[in-house]
Design an enzyme around this catalytic site. Structure first.
Site, short mmCIF file in Angstrom:
data_model
loop_
_atom_site.label_atom_id
_atom_site.label_comp_id
_atom_site.label_asym_id
_atom_site.label_seq_id
_atom_site.Cartn_x
_atom_site.Cartn_y
_atom_site.Cartn_z
N VAL A 74 -52.05 22.40 49.93
CA VAL A 74 -51.04 23.44 50.16
C VAL A 74 -51.02 24.42 49.00
CG1 VAL A 74 -48.56 23.88 50.40
CG2 VAL A 74 -49.59 21.91 51.55
N CYS A 75 -50.91 25.71 49.33
CA CYS A 75 -50.69 26.73 48.30
C CYS A 75 -49.69 27.75 48.84
CB CYS A 75 -52.00 27.40 47.89
SG CYS A 75 -52.74 28.41 49.19
N ALA A 76 -49.55 28.87 48.18
CA ALA A 76 -48.53 29.84 48.58
C ALA A 76 -48.90 30.57 49.87
CB ALA A 76 -48.28 30.84 47.46
N MET A 102 -47.37 28.21 52.21
CA MET A 102 -45.92 28.00 52.25
C MET A 102 -45.20 29.16 52.93
SD MET A 102 -45.23 25.00 51.09
CE MET A 102 -43.48 25.00 50.64
#
Length: 377
Positions: A74-76, A102
């Site tokens: 997961v990242c932004a 996200m």
């Protein structure tokens, strides 16, 4: 040997939360962003390693990546997680990455049927799992009413169409400061009536129908009644709803494990008395059999087995600490001394919901990034 890596949309991760399935999340955002807001589930494990620490490779974290659990990177926004998942795949791990990052997670809505109403009516809750927002749709005899809609307006419009219902009424329980309301836009697109509490609407720059206690609204040609209850404290105009004599939609006044905060307009000292009166007098006088359906949830444990968020009012008066403080001074201190940080861009969000500014879609996403901060525990 290279293993598979694929993109998972937010709905897949959402289902793992609702089904209480295990998941290992490698979050490659910076430490502050991770500690402030992350994907949580009943059986989720996390490892936070910033992407910049992995630019030279993933060898140092390989032994921390499980082989017996599904792994999600997961990242932004997505880009960094794609690169890290590719490196893990090259190293022999089967992993996936969160499509849209996200930002996409914060926008995903999961509809859950709360229950049946009179004469074939239905109540639905829309769980915004990444942000903690809860919206509602009442459907009766081909008509639909929406309460506290988020800005993903097409989702609500399409859902109503799928149920063969025409949206005739749209409500906001108060002027929101933590997320951008989709209520006015839905009303404009569907020619529905948009209702807003007048005490929260003194600065708005658009037309609305004043939402006031005593003016009950009937949905469909049946007996589904939406009964406004003036309940200030979170805002000066906050208004709850009793729907079909079964459900209490409490807005941001009362949650399952917490109570609302009175300070998002800078009025904590002035409004804490209103908050107590609403919780300890107005709500106390209501039927304890009502099912409380709030506009937010705080933690995953508040979700019921079917994925909905709601509890009987009698249970909340027994279990919610915020409803069991006999001393008024102690209550005042609990509220004013334990205020959480303000929501991200809350003043801009308020101005957007007043119609004073019109940020584009990308700016709206940025304004809403972060956790739910409407409650005091």
């Amino acid at each position: 040997m290279k293993h598979d890596r694929k993109g998972n949309d937010p709905k897949r991760s959402d289902k793992k939360i609702f089904n209480k399935e295990p998941l290992f999340i490698l979050d490659v955002r910076n430490e502050n962003d991770f500690s402030d807001w992350k994907i949580e589930g009943h059986d989720f494990d996390h490892l936070n390693v910033p992407y910049f620490d992995l630019l030279d490779g993933v060898e140092d974290i390989l032994e921390k990546i499980p082989s017996d659990k599904e792994v999600l990177v997961v990242c932004a926004k997505e880009g960094s997680s794609v690169m890290v998942s590719e490196m893990l795949s090259e190293a022999g791990h089967s992993v996936s990455y969160l499509k849209g990052g996200m930002k996409a997670w914060s926008e995903h809505l999961e509809p859950v049927k709360v229950g049946d109403l009179k004469d074939g009516g239905e109540m639905y809750q829309f769980v915004r799992i990444g942000k903690g927002c809860l919206s509602y749709m009442v459907i009766s005899n081909g008509e639909a009413a929406i309460i506290d809609a988020t800005r993903m307006v097409n989702f609500f419009i399409d859902f109503a169409k799928g149920k063969g219902a025409t949206i005739t009424h749209v409500f906001d329980t108060h002027l929101h400061a933590d997320h951008i309301s989709g209520g006015r836009v839905i009303a404009e697109k569907t020619k529905a009536t948009y209702w807003l509490p007048p005490k929260d609407a003194e600065e708005v720059e658009f037309d609305y129908q004043p939402l006031e206690e005593g003016n009950d609204i009937i949905i469909g040609n049946t007996t589904i009644k939406i009964q406004p209850i003036y309940s200030p404290g979170h805002t000066i105009g906050s208004t709850s709803f009793i729907v079909d004599d079964q459900y209490l939609l409490s807005g941001d006044i009362l949650f399952i494990d917490s109570i609302g905060r009175p300070d998002l307009a800078g009025m904590a000292e002035d409004w804490v008395g209103d908050l107590r009166k609403t919780l300890y007098s107005r709500y106390k006088a209501l039927s304890k059999d009502l099912i409380v359906l709030p506009a937010h949830f705080m933690i995953i444990d508040e979700l019921n087995e079917n994925g909905s968020v709601g509890k009987q009012l009698s249970t909340l008066f027994s279990e919610n600490h915020g409803l069991n403080i006999a001393d008024e001074t102690e209550f005042r201190h609990l509220v004013t001394d334990h205020l959480p940080p303000q929501p991200n861009a809350y003043q801009e969000i308020r101005e957007t919901n007043m119609g004073k500014i019109s940020p584009d879609e990308e700016k709206q996403r940025e304004m809403e990034i972060g956790p739910n901060r409407c409650a005091i525990r």
